[in-house]
Write an enzyme that holds these catalytic residues in place. Structure first.
Site, PDB file in Angstrom:
ATOM      1  N   SER A  12       0.842  -1.188   0.000  1.00  0.00           N
ATOM      2  CA  SER A  12       0.000   0.000   0.000  1.00  0.00           C
ATOM      3  C   SER A  12       0.882   1.244   0.000  1.00  0.00           C
ATOM      4  O   SER A  12       2.097   1.161   0.180  1.00  0.00           O
ATOM      5  CB  SER A  12      -0.907  -0.010   1.223  1.00  0.00           C
ATOM      6  OG  SER A  12      -0.114   0.012   2.383  1.00  0.00           O
ATOM      7  N   ILE A  18      -3.005   9.303  -6.094  1.00  0.00           N
ATOM      8  CA  ILE A  18      -2.440  10.358  -6.944  1.00  0.00           C
ATOM      9  C   ILE A  18      -2.593   9.970  -8.421  1.00  0.00           C
ATOM     10  O   ILE A  18      -2.882  10.805  -9.273  1.00  0.00           O
ATOM     11  CB  ILE A  18      -0.951  10.607  -6.608  1.00  0.00           C
ATOM     12  CG1 ILE A  18      -0.795  11.051  -5.155  1.00  0.00           C
ATOM     13  CG2 ILE A  18      -0.347  11.636  -7.553  1.00  0.00           C
ATOM     14  CD1 ILE A  18      -1.360  12.400  -4.821  1.00  0.00           C
ATOM     15  N   GLU A 140     -11.245   3.995  -7.488  1.00  0.00           N
ATOM     16  CA  GLU A 140      -9.999   3.546  -6.862  1.00  0.00           C
ATOM     17  C   GLU A 140     -10.336   2.504  -5.814  1.00  0.00           C
ATOM     18  O   GLU A 140     -11.112   2.750  -4.896  1.00  0.00           O
ATOM     19  CB  GLU A 140      -9.274   4.721  -6.199  1.00  0.00           C
ATOM     20  CG  GLU A 140      -8.004   4.267  -5.490  1.00  0.00           C
ATOM     21  CD  GLU A 140      -7.361   5.361  -4.647  1.00  0.00           C
ATOM     22  OE1 GLU A 140      -7.723   6.538  -4.799  1.00  0.00           O
ATOM     23  OE2 GLU A 140      -6.498   5.010  -3.820  1.00  0.00           O
ATOM     24  N   GLU A 149      -9.965  -8.731   2.379  1.00  0.00           N
ATOM     25  CA  GLU A 149     -10.975  -7.667   2.381  1.00  0.00           C
ATOM     26  C   GLU A 149     -11.346  -7.181   0.984  1.00  0.00           C
ATOM     27  O   GLU A 149     -12.464  -6.743   0.748  1.00  0.00           O
ATOM     28  CB  GLU A 149     -10.465  -6.446   3.167  1.00  0.00           C
ATOM     29  CG  GLU A 149     -10.511  -6.574   4.660  1.00  0.00           C
ATOM     30  CD  GLU A 149      -9.242  -7.210   5.220  1.00  0.00           C
ATOM     31  OE1 GLU A 149      -8.422  -7.707   4.413  1.00  0.00           O
ATOM     32  OE2 GLU A 149      -9.098  -7.234   6.452  1.00  0.00           O
ATOM     33  N   THR A 188      11.403  -6.606 -11.436  1.00  0.00           N
ATOM     34  CA  THR A 188      10.029  -6.698 -11.943  1.00  0.00           C
ATOM     35  C   THR A 188       9.204  -7.808 -11.280  1.00  0.00           C
ATOM     36  O   THR A 188       8.004  -7.891 -11.506  1.00  0.00           O
ATOM     37  CB  THR A 188      10.009  -6.974 -13.463  1.00  0.00           C
ATOM     38  OG1 THR A 188      10.575  -8.267 -13.692  1.00  0.00           O
ATOM     39  CG2 THR A 188      10.782  -5.923 -14.227  1.00  0.00           C
ATOM     40  N   GLY A 353      -8.213  20.013  16.126  1.00  0.00           N
ATOM     41  CA  GLY A 353      -7.863  18.828  16.891  1.00  0.00           C
ATOM     42  C   GLY A 353      -8.919  18.505  17.927  1.00  0.00           C
ATOM     43  O   GLY A 353      -9.830  19.303  18.182  1.00  0.00           O
ATOM     44  N   CYS A 380     -10.321  26.005  13.536  1.00  0.00           N
ATOM     45  CA  CYS A 380     -11.182  25.149  14.341  1.00  0.00           C
ATOM     46  C   CYS A 380     -10.724  25.146  15.804  1.00  0.00           C
ATOM     47  O   CYS A 380     -10.960  26.119  16.510  1.00  0.00           O
ATOM     48  CB  CYS A 380     -11.263  23.756  13.743  1.00  0.00           C
ATOM     49  SG  CYS A 380     -12.794  22.934  14.212  1.00  0.00           S
ATOM     50  N   GLU A 404     -14.771  21.577  26.767  1.00  0.00           N
ATOM     51  CA  GLU A 404     -14.276  20.289  26.267  1.00  0.00           C
ATOM     52  C   GLU A 404     -13.090  19.804  27.124  1.00  0.00           C
ATOM     53  O   GLU A 404     -12.903  18.609  27.300  1.00  0.00           O
ATOM     54  CB  GLU A 404     -13.835  20.426  24.800  1.00  0.00           C
ATOM     55  CG  GLU A 404     -13.314  19.133  24.184  1.00  0.00           C
ATOM     56  CD  GLU A 404     -12.875  19.259  22.716  1.00  0.00           C
ATOM     57  OE1 GLU A 404     -12.812  20.394  22.199  1.00  0.00           O
ATOM     58  OE2 GLU A 404     -12.580  18.221  22.102  1.00  0.00           O
ATOM     59  N   HIS A 506     -12.970  24.986   8.391  1.00  0.00           N
ATOM     60  CA  HIS A 506     -11.689  24.485   7.886  1.00  0.00           C
ATOM     61  C   HIS A 506     -11.470  24.968   6.447  1.00  0.00           C
ATOM     62  O   HIS A 506     -11.879  24.280   5.514  1.00  0.00           O
ATOM     63  CB  HIS A 506     -11.691  22.956   7.867  1.00  0.00           C
ATOM     64  CG  HIS A 506     -11.668  22.337   9.218  1.00  0.00           C
ATOM     65  ND1 HIS A 506     -10.501  21.963   9.837  1.00  0.00           N
ATOM     66  CD2 HIS A 506     -12.661  22.018  10.072  1.00  0.00           C
ATOM     67  CE1 HIS A 506     -10.776  21.437  11.026  1.00  0.00           C
ATOM     68  NE2 HIS A 506     -12.085  21.460  11.187  1.00  0.00           N
ATOM     69  N   GLU A 508      -8.913  24.842   4.726  1.00  0.00           N
ATOM     70  CA  GLU A 508      -7.960  23.996   3.990  1.00  0.00           C
ATOM     71  C   GLU A 508      -8.659  22.977   3.097  1.00  0.00           C
ATOM     72  O   GLU A 508      -8.097  22.541   2.095  1.00  0.00           O
ATOM     73  CB  GLU A 508      -6.999  23.297   4.965  1.00  0.00           C
ATOM     74  CG  GLU A 508      -7.584  22.195   5.858  1.00  0.00           C
ATOM     75  CD  GLU A 508      -8.229  22.708   7.134  1.00  0.00           C
ATOM     76  OE1 GLU A 508      -8.573  23.911   7.201  1.00  0.00           O
ATOM     77  OE2 GLU A 508      -8.426  21.913   8.076  1.00  0.00           O
TER      78      GLU A 508
HETATM   79  N1  GLN Z   1     -12.526  19.778  19.462  1.00  0.00           N
HETATM   80  C1  GLN Z   1     -13.131  20.980  18.959  1.00  0.00           C
HETATM   81  C2  GLN Z   1     -14.621  20.820  18.778  1.00  0.00           C
HETATM   82  O1  GLN Z   1     -15.103  19.711  18.779  1.00  0.00           O
HETATM   83  C3  GLN Z   1     -12.482  21.395  17.665  1.00  0.00           C
HETATM   84  C4  GLN Z   1     -12.689  20.417  16.562  1.00  0.00           C
HETATM   85  C5  GLN Z   1     -11.708  20.585  15.434  1.00  0.00           C
HETATM   86  O2  GLN Z   1     -10.700  21.281  15.559  1.00  0.00           O
HETATM   87  N2  GLN Z   1     -11.949  19.939  14.303  1.00  0.00           N
HETATM   88  O3  GLN Z   1     -15.336  21.766  18.653  1.00  0.00           O
END
Ligand code: GLN
Length: 533
Positions: A12, A18, A140, A149, A188, A353, A380, A404, A506, A508
């Site tokens: 893998s 890509i 894919e 699997e 090969t 996170g 986030c 949290e 997010h 990104e």
């Molecule tokens: N832990 C935070 C929340 O649940 C932020 C989540 C994240 O950064 N994706 O709101």
């Protein structure tokens, strides 16, 4: 409808994703409408609960589905927006079949892998193609040929080739050609074995894409052609290149697109890769460089932050600057660790996170950025912690926190909204997917997005606590982006700082090579300005 099935052999991580994404991008450059499906042969229904340590980043789609990071490459290369239906997992397929069985849909028949599971897989593949209204559906198949699997999926695509006719389906097999020994010979045998395995299942590949450190030698190509029964120009060399964004040109250069079009008996339109080449040129020949510290908690695994890395690449190309990422493990900052990395940084990025590990380290990085006028982007969790940091150190609310991480904090500046508190099931309270955001006029965000209404993707549970917003804004951290109903804070900007911007969403995930995330671009631009004075 035409189908391209991409399988993998030997091991893998050979870049099937890509290859699939690159071919999709090339077919689009020939004016074909293209979509992509990823088959994940694991029993999870989706990637939402999977640990980044095992699985890399969880990527989020517009519709809120949480998927494998390969989807990021599909969307970035092919420039499409996909949905949950484009991700077929063993878990999903079995769930549907078992539900049908319980409902009595199979009329008392014995329910089996063949034909019931395989029928369901085929139905899913065909349905996605039809719903997406495209000319070509790329599929894919995750995992490696020979895995237990993968078996039902391989059998399903074998059957599919009979159903749709051999003219309408192409099989591409990706393999590894290792280089061994003192003479550095390209080997090969692994390719031969994995193709034999595929043929034993009844699938004869049309193309073999080989991963190798060096370009595939002519004699090696011929050998693979002979042993694997494909024409030698259908053996494509996908050797190491500097950037994944070069791969489409590598494949195009060896005629892959033309072969595919021929095989499908499709009209040949001249390719237009000008914009892509332009992008590559800016990416590979930067005029300047900036250091961005990425303060996270899986930083030894670049895969966990792949969308940020790509968004910074896209932004860097636009700014004609190479972005060097300084990986900072947030926990190390707590132990008084690599502060020098922060000092070396022209800008700081604190990504999202979950869980409390490394939180205080991230907060100290944010404080450093705020107090030293270092350009900062928080995403986030990074956005929530920017609010915590500001509340603690500017408003003087000692022990301010997100509930949290500290349920007893006297100042829960980040908290669940009242309506969420009633929902006990953790998964059910997560806010996912694309939502509209109203952006304040004359804000930095408005300058960067160029509009006052945007749409970005989310994945979070917690929100800025409305009880504290007034006090926070009075001290200069302004919420310049809000949900359309005004209840959720989406963007924060610090007045008087060169670039201190954070978003609950997010950015990104929607960054594309030719359309970088505006907030990442803002960070790179501000970091360049700081560096060059
Ligand atoms: N832990 C935070 C929340 O649940 C932020 C989540 C994240 O950064 N994706 O709101």
């Amino acid at each position: 409808m035409k189908y391209v099935i991409v399988t993998g052999g030997v091991l893998s991580g050979l870049g099937k994703g890509i290859t699939t994404s690159s071919l999709g991008m090339l077919l689009r450059a020939r004016e074909l409408r293209v979509t992509a499906i990823k088959i994940d042969p694991y029993l999870n229904c989706d990637a939402g609960t999977m640990n980044p340590f095992q699985h890399g980043e969880v990527y989020v789609l517009d519709d809120g589905s949480e998927v494998d990071m390969d989807f990021g490459n599909y969307e970035r290369f092919i420039d499409v927006s996909l949905t949950t239906n484009h991700n077929i997992t063993t878990g999903k397929v079995y769930r549907t079949v078992i539900e049908k069985e319980r409902r009595g849909d199979y009329l008392g028949n014995t329910v089996q892998i063949i034909p019931h599971i395989t029928d369901e897989i085929k139905r899913d593949i065909v349905q996605v193609g039809e719903d997406s209204d495209v000319d070509v559906t790329l599929v894919e198949l995750g995992g490696t040929v020979g895995d237990i699997e993968s078996m039902p999926f391989l059998e399903a695509v074998r059957q599919l080739s009979r159903d749709v006719g051999r003219d309408n389906i192409i099989f591409i097999h990706t393999t590894l050609v290792p280089i061994l020994g003192v003479v550095k010979e390209q080997k090969t045998k692994p390719t031969q074995h994995s193709v034999r395995e595929l043929r034993a299942i009844g699938i004869k590949p049309d193309f073999i894409v080989t991963r190798s450190e060096r370009p595939l030698e002519g004699s090696i190509k011929n050998k693979i052609s002979l042993f694997c029964d494909v024409p030698s120009d259908a053996v494509i060399s996908a050797h190491d290149v500097g950037s994944i964004y070069e791969v489409p040109l590598l494949l195009e250069g060896q005629g892959l697109t033309d072969f595919v079009l021929n095989r499908f008996k499709l009209d040949k339109v001249e390719e237009d890769l000008t914009e892509w080449k332009d992008y590559l040129d800016r990416l590979l020949n930067p005029k300047d460089a900036v250091n961005i510290a990425l303060v996270g908690k899986y930083t030894h695994l670049m895969d966990s932050y792949v969308s940020h890395v790509e968004a910074l690449n896209h932004a860097g190309a636009k700014a004609k600057a190479k972005v060097n990422i300084l990986w900072v493990e947030s926990e190390d900052l707590e132990a008084g660790g690599p502060k020098d990395l922060l000092h070396k940084a022209d800008g700081i990025l604190v990504p999202g996170g979950f869980g409390d590990r490394g939180i205080e380290g991230k907060i100290s990085a944010i404080r450093f950025a705020r107090e030293n006028d270092v350009p900062f982007l928080g995403v986030c969790l990074g956005f929530q912690l920017a609010t915590v940091e500001f509340s603690r150190h500017v408003l003087g609310l000692e022990r301010a926190n997100s509930s949290e991480f500290d349920n007893d904090t006297p100042y829960p500046v980040v908290d669940l909204l009242p309506e969420q508190k009633e929902v006990v099931d953790m998964g059910a309270t997560m806010r996912l997917g694309a939502h509209e955001i109203a952006v304040r006029e004359s804000s930095t965000a408005e300058r960067l997005y160029g509009k006052t209404k945007i749409e970005e993707r989310h994945r979070h549970r917690f929100e800025i606590n409305p009880d504290f917003i007034g006090k926070i804004e009075k001290e200069g951290l302004e919420y310049t982006g809000r949900s359309m109903d005004g209840r959720r804070m989406e963007i924060a900007e610090l007045a008087g700082h060169p670039y201190f911007v954070a978003s609950q969403f997010h950015p990104e995930f929607k960054s594309r090579p030719l359309r970088p995330s505006p907030l990442h671009y803002g960070l790179v631009q501000a970091s360049l300005e700081r560096k060059t004075g």
